[in-house]
Design an enzyme around this catalytic site. Structure first.
Site, PDB file in Angstrom:
ATOM      1  N   LYS A  78       0.383  -1.177   0.175  1.00  0.00           N
ATOM      2  CA  LYS A  78       0.357   0.178   0.247  1.00  0.00           C
ATOM      3  C   LYS A  78       0.712   1.131  -0.028  1.00  0.00           C
ATOM      4  O   LYS A  78       1.241   1.638  -1.154  1.00  0.00           O
ATOM      5  CB  LYS A  78      -0.843  -0.152   1.482  1.00  0.00           C
ATOM      6  CG  LYS A  78      -1.810  -1.146   1.783  1.00  0.00           C
ATOM      7  CD  LYS A  78      -3.024  -1.264   2.697  1.00  0.00           C
ATOM      8  CE  LYS A  78      -1.845  -1.513   4.304  1.00  0.00           C
ATOM      9  NZ  LYS A  78      -1.085  -2.356   4.111  1.00  0.00           N
TER      10      LYS A  78
ATOM     11  N   ARG B 276      -9.769   0.691   9.338  1.00  0.00           N
ATOM     12  CA  ARG B 276      -9.436   0.034   8.993  1.00  0.00           C
ATOM     13  C   ARG B 276     -10.053  -0.796  10.181  1.00  0.00           C
ATOM     14  O   ARG B 276     -10.428  -1.923  10.729  1.00  0.00           O
ATOM     15  CB  ARG B 276      -7.751   0.061   9.924  1.00  0.00           C
ATOM     16  CG  ARG B 276      -6.985  -0.425   9.264  1.00  0.00           C
ATOM     17  CD  ARG B 276      -5.522  -0.480  10.539  1.00  0.00           C
ATOM     18  NE  ARG B 276      -4.606  -1.021  10.472  1.00  0.00           N
ATOM     19  CZ  ARG B 276      -3.315  -1.183   9.758  1.00  0.00           C
ATOM     20  NH1 ARG B 276      -3.186   0.662   9.172  1.00  0.00           N
ATOM     21  NH2 ARG B 276      -2.706  -1.785   9.526  1.00  0.00           N
TER      22      ARG B 276
ATOM     23  N   ARG C  56      12.095  -5.230   4.470  1.00  0.00           N
ATOM     24  CA  ARG C  56      11.485  -4.352   4.293  1.00  0.00           C
ATOM     25  C   ARG C  56      13.211  -3.569   5.098  1.00  0.00           C
ATOM     26  O   ARG C  56      12.882  -3.980   5.893  1.00  0.00           O
ATOM     27  CB  ARG C  56      10.628  -4.256   4.916  1.00  0.00           C
ATOM     28  CG  ARG C  56       9.716  -2.588   4.702  1.00  0.00           C
ATOM     29  CD  ARG C  56       8.629  -1.987   4.932  1.00  0.00           C
ATOM     30  NE  ARG C  56       8.161  -2.874   6.223  1.00  0.00           N
ATOM     31  CZ  ARG C  56       6.431  -2.927   5.789  1.00  0.00           C
ATOM     32  NH1 ARG C  56       6.132  -2.080   5.302  1.00  0.00           N
ATOM     33  NH2 ARG C  56       5.452  -3.311   7.369  1.00  0.00           N
TER      34      ARG C  56
ATOM     35  N   ARG D  86      11.569  -1.960  11.090  1.00  0.00           N
ATOM     36  CA  ARG D  86      10.323  -1.695  11.640  1.00  0.00           C
ATOM     37  C   ARG D  86      10.390  -2.391  13.113  1.00  0.00           C
ATOM     38  O   ARG D  86      10.803  -3.897  12.570  1.00  0.00           O
ATOM     39  CB  ARG D  86       9.372  -1.608  10.736  1.00  0.00           C
ATOM     40  CG  ARG D  86       8.840  -0.074  10.354  1.00  0.00           C
ATOM     41  CD  ARG D  86       7.869  -0.103   9.504  1.00  0.00           C
ATOM     42  NE  ARG D  86       6.413  -0.416   9.995  1.00  0.00           N
ATOM     43  CZ  ARG D  86       5.189  -0.691   9.321  1.00  0.00           C
ATOM     44  NH1 ARG D  86       5.370   0.217   8.031  1.00  0.00           N
ATOM     45  NH2 ARG D  86       3.894  -1.164   9.835  1.00  0.00           N
TER      46      ARG D  86
ATOM     47  N   ARG E 198       0.125  -9.604  12.370  1.00  0.00           N
ATOM     48  CA  ARG E 198      -0.933  -8.404  12.093  1.00  0.00           C
ATOM     49  C   ARG E 198      -1.459  -8.766  10.745  1.00  0.00           C
ATOM     50  O   ARG E 198      -3.087  -8.159  10.230  1.00  0.00           O
ATOM     51  CB  ARG E 198      -0.048  -7.894  11.686  1.00  0.00           C
ATOM     52  CG  ARG E 198       0.466  -6.676  12.815  1.00  0.00           C
ATOM     53  CD  ARG E 198       2.491  -6.139  12.197  1.00  0.00           C
ATOM     54  NE  ARG E 198       1.989  -5.056  10.995  1.00  0.00           N
ATOM     55  CZ  ARG E 198       3.178  -4.710  10.167  1.00  0.00           C
ATOM     56  NH1 ARG E 198       4.395  -5.094  10.862  1.00  0.00           N
ATOM     57  NH2 ARG E 198       3.093  -4.213   9.345  1.00  0.00           N
TER      58      ARG E 198
END
Ligand code: AP5
Length: 215
Positions: A13, A88, A127, A160, A171
């Site tokens: 996203k 969300r 990431r 992160r 998640r």
């Protein structure tokens, strides 16, 4: 134009939203980025949100709703925005609808980026994000020219805290139980849903999104 980007954690996203924002000339607003910035600056919002984020839980609606009101009323979002990472929950979706309605606007389309769970876990482990400008990399698919250093600003690349495999799997569950039902919420409300296969090169995914939006 007001667009919502929906998709599991790591679906792309943020990556697609940043390119799309440039192409369409409207800002991308990401609640995750705003919350991480608040945590970094140790503001009251950051202190309230941190434990939820580290655990891979959603930050409670009572905290997020105030934030959403603030960002949608901001001058930079006056001509529309790409909403990345919100709404969300149903309560957030209703709040976004009411706020836009008051501004004489509505959600023009929901873009759902679809990626299989196993691909996501691998993507998230790779990431890296620039601690200075926020540019996102991936050590497997989008590496920086010099390891650990941002190509754009020379900032240090960080992992992160919520990208550990166990937290990512949690998640994903939270997404499936709480956020994915919003697709039906918008479908029922007559908002166009654009489903985009996200397990392809970044440029191809972007082209599909633009095609679906008739751009
Ligand atoms: P948030 O920051 O919104 O995280 P998320 O939704 O879990 O999504 P991500 O940012 O992890 O992934 P993404 O889809 O943007 O993927 P990206 O483009 O980076 O939220 C974090 C936390 O904040 C939440 O868990 C919650 O606690 C809280 N929060 C935020 N908003 C909230 C709200 N509204 N309500 C309540 N709580 C909220 O890509 C991932 C990686 O894959 C990158 O390395 C990228 O380079 C790579 N990649 C991207 N596309 C491709 C591709 N096509 N091929 C190969 N690699 C790719």
């Amino acid at each position: 134009m007001d667009l919502i980007l929906l998709g599991a954690p790591g679906a792309g996203k943020g990556t697609q939203g940043a390119i799309l924002a440039e192409r369409l000339g409207i800002p991308k607003i990401a609640t995750g980025d705003i919350l991480r910035d608040a945590v970094r600056r140790d503001t009251e919002l950051g202190r309230r949100a941190k434990a939820f984020m580290d655990a891979g839980e959603l930050v409670p609606d009572e905290i997020i709703l105030g934030l959403i009101r603030e960002v949608l009323a901001s001058p930079e979002a006056a001509d529309g925005a790409i909403l990345d990472g919100f709404p969300r929950t149903t309560a957030q979706a209703e709040a976004v609808g009411e706020l836009l309605n008051r501004l004489g606007r509505r959600i023009d389309a929901v873009i759902v980026i679809e990626v299989p769970g196993d691909t996501i876990v691998r993507r998230m482990s790779g990431r890296r994000t620039c601690s200075n400008c926020g540019r996102v990399y991936n050590v497997y698919t989008e590496p920086p020219e010099t390891e650990g250093v941002c190509d754009v600003c020379g900032g240090e690349l960080m992992q992160r805290s919520d990208d550990q495999e166990e937290t990512v799997r949690h998640r994903l569950q939270v997404y499936q139980s709480t956020t994915q039902p919003l697709v039906r919420f918008y479908e029922t409300g007559g908002v166009p849903i654009r489903r985009i296969p996200g397990d392809r090169p970044i440029a191809e995914v972007q082209e599909s999104i633009l095609r679906e939006l008739d751009h």
